[in-house]
Design a protein around this motif. Structure first.
Motif, mmCIF file in Angstrom:
data_model
loop_
_atom_site.group_PDB
_atom_site.id
_atom_site.type_symbol
_atom_site.label_atom_id
_atom_site.label_comp_id
_atom_site.label_asym_id
_atom_site.label_seq_id
_atom_site.Cartn_x
_atom_site.Cartn_y
_atom_site.Cartn_z
ATOM 1 N N GLY A 45 4.849 0.070 5.395
ATOM 2 C CA GLY A 45 3.649 -0.461 4.629
ATOM 3 C C GLY A 45 2.672 -0.563 5.406
ATOM 4 O O GLY A 45 2.673 -0.714 6.723
ATOM 5 N N LEU A 46 1.684 -1.218 4.711
ATOM 6 C CA LEU A 46 0.263 -1.973 5.367
ATOM 7 C C LEU A 46 0.554 -2.749 6.338
ATOM 8 O O LEU A 46 -0.148 -2.713 7.266
ATOM 9 N N PRO A 47 1.388 -3.674 6.435
ATOM 10 C CA PRO A 47 1.616 -4.728 7.406
ATOM 11 C C PRO A 47 1.741 -4.296 8.555
ATOM 12 O O PRO A 47 1.325 -4.786 9.664
ATOM 13 N N VAL A 48 2.788 -3.065 8.420
ATOM 14 C CA VAL A 48 3.060 -2.635 9.974
ATOM 15 C C VAL A 48 1.960 -1.820 10.359
ATOM 16 O O VAL A 48 1.640 -1.780 11.580
ATOM 17 N N GLU A 49 1.180 -0.932 9.352
ATOM 18 C CA GLU A 49 0.149 -0.018 9.999
ATOM 19 C C GLU A 49 -1.022 -0.795 10.460
ATOM 20 O O GLU A 49 -1.594 -0.366 11.423
ATOM 21 N N LEU A 50 -1.398 -1.956 9.908
ATOM 22 C CA LEU A 50 -2.358 -2.753 10.551
ATOM 23 C C LEU A 50 -2.310 -3.428 11.628
ATOM 24 O O LEU A 50 -3.089 -3.338 12.521
ATOM 25 N N GLY A 60 -3.508 11.403 15.301
ATOM 26 C CA GLY A 60 -2.055 12.200 14.740
ATOM 27 C C GLY A 60 -1.278 11.402 13.929
ATOM 28 O O GLY A 60 -0.685 10.129 14.268
ATOM 29 N N ILE A 61 -0.735 11.732 12.858
ATOM 30 C CA ILE A 61 0.206 10.998 12.112
ATOM 31 C C ILE A 61 1.450 11.149 12.612
ATOM 32 O O ILE A 61 1.992 9.812 12.732
ATOM 33 N N VAL A 62 1.981 12.053 13.368
ATOM 34 C CA VAL A 62 3.260 11.846 14.007
ATOM 35 C C VAL A 62 3.168 10.639 15.041
ATOM 36 O O VAL A 62 4.022 9.950 15.103
ATOM 37 N N GLU A 63 2.237 10.805 15.952
ATOM 38 C CA GLU A 63 1.926 9.734 17.063
ATOM 39 C C GLU A 63 1.676 8.281 16.298
ATOM 40 O O GLU A 63 2.340 7.269 16.855
ATOM 41 N N PHE A 64 1.056 8.154 15.192
ATOM 42 C CA PHE A 64 0.899 6.952 14.861
ATOM 43 C C PHE A 64 2.263 6.286 14.110
ATOM 44 O O PHE A 64 2.697 5.074 14.266
ATOM 45 N N ASN A 65 2.780 7.139 13.341
ATOM 46 C CA ASN A 65 4.064 6.648 12.934
ATOM 47 C C ASN A 65 5.219 6.377 13.893
ATOM 48 O O ASN A 65 5.949 5.576 13.477
ATOM 49 N N THR A 66 5.153 7.050 14.872
ATOM 50 C CA THR A 66 6.050 6.565 16.015
ATOM 51 C C THR A 66 5.737 5.237 16.483
ATOM 52 O O THR A 66 6.562 4.369 16.660
ATOM 53 N N ALA A 67 4.361 5.068 16.876
ATOM 54 C CA ALA A 67 4.010 3.694 17.414
ATOM 55 C C ALA A 67 4.296 2.524 16.200
ATOM 56 O O ALA A 67 4.712 1.333 16.613
ATOM 57 N N CYS A 68 4.464 2.930 14.759
ATOM 58 C CA CYS A 68 4.805 2.010 13.912
ATOM 59 C C CYS A 68 6.132 1.651 14.085
ATOM 60 O O CYS A 68 6.659 0.448 13.824
ATOM 61 N N LYS A 69 7.058 2.619 14.238
ATOM 62 C CA LYS A 69 8.654 2.337 14.262
ATOM 63 C C LYS A 69 8.607 1.404 15.380
ATOM 64 O O LYS A 69 9.554 0.631 15.472
ATOM 65 N N GLU A 70 7.960 1.791 16.604
ATOM 66 C CA GLU A 70 8.224 1.149 17.866
ATOM 67 C C GLU A 70 7.864 -0.390 17.793
ATOM 68 O O GLU A 70 8.419 -1.345 18.112
ATOM 69 N N SER A 71 6.875 -0.522 16.947
ATOM 70 C CA SER A 71 6.155 -2.079 16.612
ATOM 71 C C SER A 71 7.179 -2.549 16.030
ATOM 72 O O SER A 71 7.457 -3.983 16.099
ATOM 73 N N VAL A 72 7.934 -2.092 14.739
ATOM 74 C CA VAL A 72 8.927 -2.946 13.988
ATOM 75 C C VAL A 72 9.765 -3.304 14.940
ATOM 76 O O VAL A 72 10.237 -4.554 14.876
#
Length: 671
Positions: free
Chosen positions: A90-95, A113-125
């Motif tokens: 969700g938005l909290p992680v994306e922001l 890139g969506i792949v790279e962005f979502n990978t960064a989101c997973k790592e942030s979590v």
């Protein structure tokens, strides 16, 4: 054991020594497995959003929960559901990731890139999950952290797909063109329960009264109103280029007046009950009286040339006319309402056959069509003064001022929201309104007034749940649509998806963009292709589905879900009344026709010493580790229990915990 402890050491060191003793003997695991399985106590652990480090309020929630489930363990019951959970989408992680990468919005994500962005989101979590685990262990909140449910995992997502397929089959999932609350910064709609978390009081906005010049068009009142202007009021000048109608109230009294309070006399039409308030008691003379219904069909000269949606034709004969509708209020304004269907008045537009015109885009920027009018391409709030000045220069501004009122802002990025008409996917919660209310009667609320107050009122005024988000890191909606014929297919499992596309999908990551690439020929037309819509689900849907998805139901653990699908007890902050509490309640009602939980404690807010809500942005948040390392967990826990009932807000400083340590724990220790 206790004889080996140096009693002169500080309490934090004492606690760490005891925790080490627990760990050596696997005490927590043994406790989690203890209890009579024939007498279960069902508990739901609400998943914290893993987009930042935990705060003092997380300690409050955890220790209140721990007291209740420890009590039931002491009574010999087996506690089911005492496992960690992580809300990862969700938005909290994306922001959080956007901020770290220096992004300003969705275009930056698309370039990255969506792949790279979502990978960064997973790592942030996972960076923040470790902080929560450490805090949970330090305060001795005994839940299973080794086997948590994680909302981004494929098994969890597959259960969510099953839920959506079930709702679709019951005609409770649908797509519609509605006005949603849209965040121009995040580029997506928000649900009503998200919007409720972002309202701010006393927002300073423009207040403008405008002349809409009467235009003859073969109406019986044209001769009477020759040279007159309809007087309307708005606090959103940026919506005026999208105006298509004026609305009056049928059955209400309207007056044509000669106004003498300006530079020269003029004829104005407005609600008679508001004339003194708007014009001043001695500044006008009434020339004629009308019932609102008699004004229906009158025409006026448009303020601006309206801009339709790209590719849509407009019946201009239906625009720039007066309609009569009961929604019009005579409590404020002028009794004449400016109608812009694209920005809040879509249902009025549909009722009266009005076209939909636009003034700003989904980024909240004024459209290029208005560049030549002197206010260029600006963020919608920044355009207000320039639009007002444009109208003043053209003699259409009657009066302007400022007004303080409530206004919604994005609950995460704090951008002002737009009421925006667009296609979105919804869960039809309004179809089960009576069941939502009836099931609430079965819940024991603490404090009791929440039941028919904050929560009950929310259910009473329920609207359909805006589910879809035009974002990236979230549960992809399992909805495939044929671009050629519009056929819709909602997929309820990986097995169904394999059957549709005929591919081996055992390694498929059920996130964007991978799942977007799965297509198959349309079964309803020749040459059509079924393509997944790009939207993801509201992250609150993930949270509200945890009783189901944490067990990967119905694909696994059916017996466990039958046992633990309804909680004996839950507890979260009072701000979750319209968040987790609502989404749990709504999904359980729609799917199983029962409440999701039997007992709930709404926790009061943790405030600073001045009584203001703690937040990082205000600079008044307390580092929980400063607290625990200074006075220890026991003192902190006892403060949360003894300073006030758990449902009351409480002022908090580190020194208050120090007082608890001196007045109670030291006395107990010496005794």
């Amino acid at each position: 054991m206790f004889k080996e402890i140096d009693t002169k050491r500080a309490f934090p060191a004492l606690e760490e020594s005891v925790a080490g003793w627990w760990q050596e003997r696997d005490v927590v695991k043994k406790v989690l497995e203890s209890g009579d399985r024939a007498r279960p106590f069902i508990f739901f652990e609400g998943p914290p959003t893993a987009n930042g480090r935990p705060g003092v309020h997380h300690i409050e929630a955890r220790v209140i929960k721990d007291a209740v489930i420890r009590y039931h363990r002491m009574r010999g019951q087996y506690v089911v559901g005492a496992r960690g959970g992580w809300d990862t989408h969700g938005l909290p992680v994306e922001l959080e990731v956007e901020k770290a990468l220096g992004f300003k919005g969705k275009p930056d994500i698309e370039r990255y890139g969506i792949v790279e962005f979502n990978t960064a989101c997973k790592e942030s979590v996972w960076r923040y999950v470790q902080d929560y685990e450490r805090l949970t262990n330090r305060i001795a909140y005994w839940i299973d952290l080794a086997h948590p449910y994680i909302t981004y995992e494929n098994d969890y997502i597959e259960s969510l797909w099953w839920i959506l397929k079930t709702l679709w089959q019951r005609d409770l999932l649908f797509r519609d063109y509605k006005v949603t609350m849209h965040c121009p910064r995040c580029g997506t709609s928000l649900s009503d329960h998200e919007v409720s978390q972002g309202f701010q009081d006393n927002v300073d906005d423009p207040s403008v009264w405008l002349r809409f010049r009467h235009r003859p068009a073969n109406h019986p009142l044209d001769a009477t109103l020759a040279g007159a202007a309809f007087l309307a009021w708005t606090t959103t000048p940026w919506t005026l280029p999208a105006n298509v109608a004026l609305a009056v109230k049928p059955g209400a009294a309207y007056a044509l007046v000669e106004y003498s309070g300006g530079e020269q006399p003029e004829r104005l039409l407005l609600g008679e009950a508001l004339a003194n308030q708007v014009l001043g008691e001695d500044n006008y003379t009434v020339l004629a009286h009308f019932d609102g219904s008699a004004l229906r069909g009158l025409r006026y000269t448009r303020l601006f040339d309206g801009v339709p949606a790209p590719g849509e034709s407009v019946d201009w004969e239906q625009a720039y006319r007066v309609v009569a509708d009961d929604f019009v209020s005579l409590e404020d304004g002028t009794g004449i309402v400016h109608i812009a269907p694209a920005y809040g008045d879509l249902e009025v537009g549909r009722t009266h056959g009005l076209p939909t015109l636009f003034s700003v885009d989904l980024a909240g920027v004024t459209l290029p069509a208005f560049d030549g009018l002197g206010f260029g391409q600006l963020f919608f709030k920044d355009a207000d003064p320039l639009i007002t000045r444009n109208l003043q220069e053209r003699g259409l501004l009657f009066r302007s001022g400022r007004v303080l009122h409530n206004y919604p802002f994005c609950w995460r990025c704090r951008a002002p929201l737009l009421y925006y008409a667009k296609l979105s996917w919804y869960i039809r919660t309004t179809a089960r309104k009576e069941a939502l209310l009836a099931h609430n009667e079965q819940i024991n609320w603490v404090p009791e007034h929440i039941k028919h107050g904050r929560f009950g009122n929310w259910l009473e005024n329920n609207i359909d749940w805006a589910l879809s988000r035009e974002r990236y890191w979230g549960t992809p909606l399992p909805i495939w649509v044929c671009a050629s014929c519009g056929t819709v297919d909602v997929v309820g499992s990986l097995a169904e998806l394999r059957e549709r596309c005929g591919q081996d999908l055992h390694d498929l990551d059920l996130h964007r963009p991978f799942v977007d690439q799965v297509t198959w020929p349309c079964p309803a037309c020749t040459g059509g292709s079924m393509q997944r819509i790009p939207d993801v689900a509201d992250c609150w849907f993930d949270s509200g589905a945890m009783p189901i998805a944490q067990w990967h139901y119905p694909f696994e653990n059916r017996e466990m879900f039958d046992l633990a699908g309804q909680a004996d007890f839950i507890s979260e902050g009072i701000d979750q009344t319209r968040g987790l509490f609502y989404t749990l309640h709504a999904l359980s009602t729609l799917l199983f026709d029962r409440p999701a939980y039997k007992n709930v404690i709404c926790l009061g807010l943790i405030l600073d010493a001045k009584g203001e809500k703690m937040s990082t942005s205000r600079g008044n948040a307390v580092d929980p580790w400063l607290l625990l390392n200074t006075y220890g967990s026991d003192a902190t826990r006892w403060y949360m229990y003894a300073s006030a009932p758990p449902y009351n807000p409480r002022n908090f400083t580190v020194d208050y915990v120090g007082e608890v340590l001196r007045q109670f724990l030291l006395t107990l220790w010496h005794a």
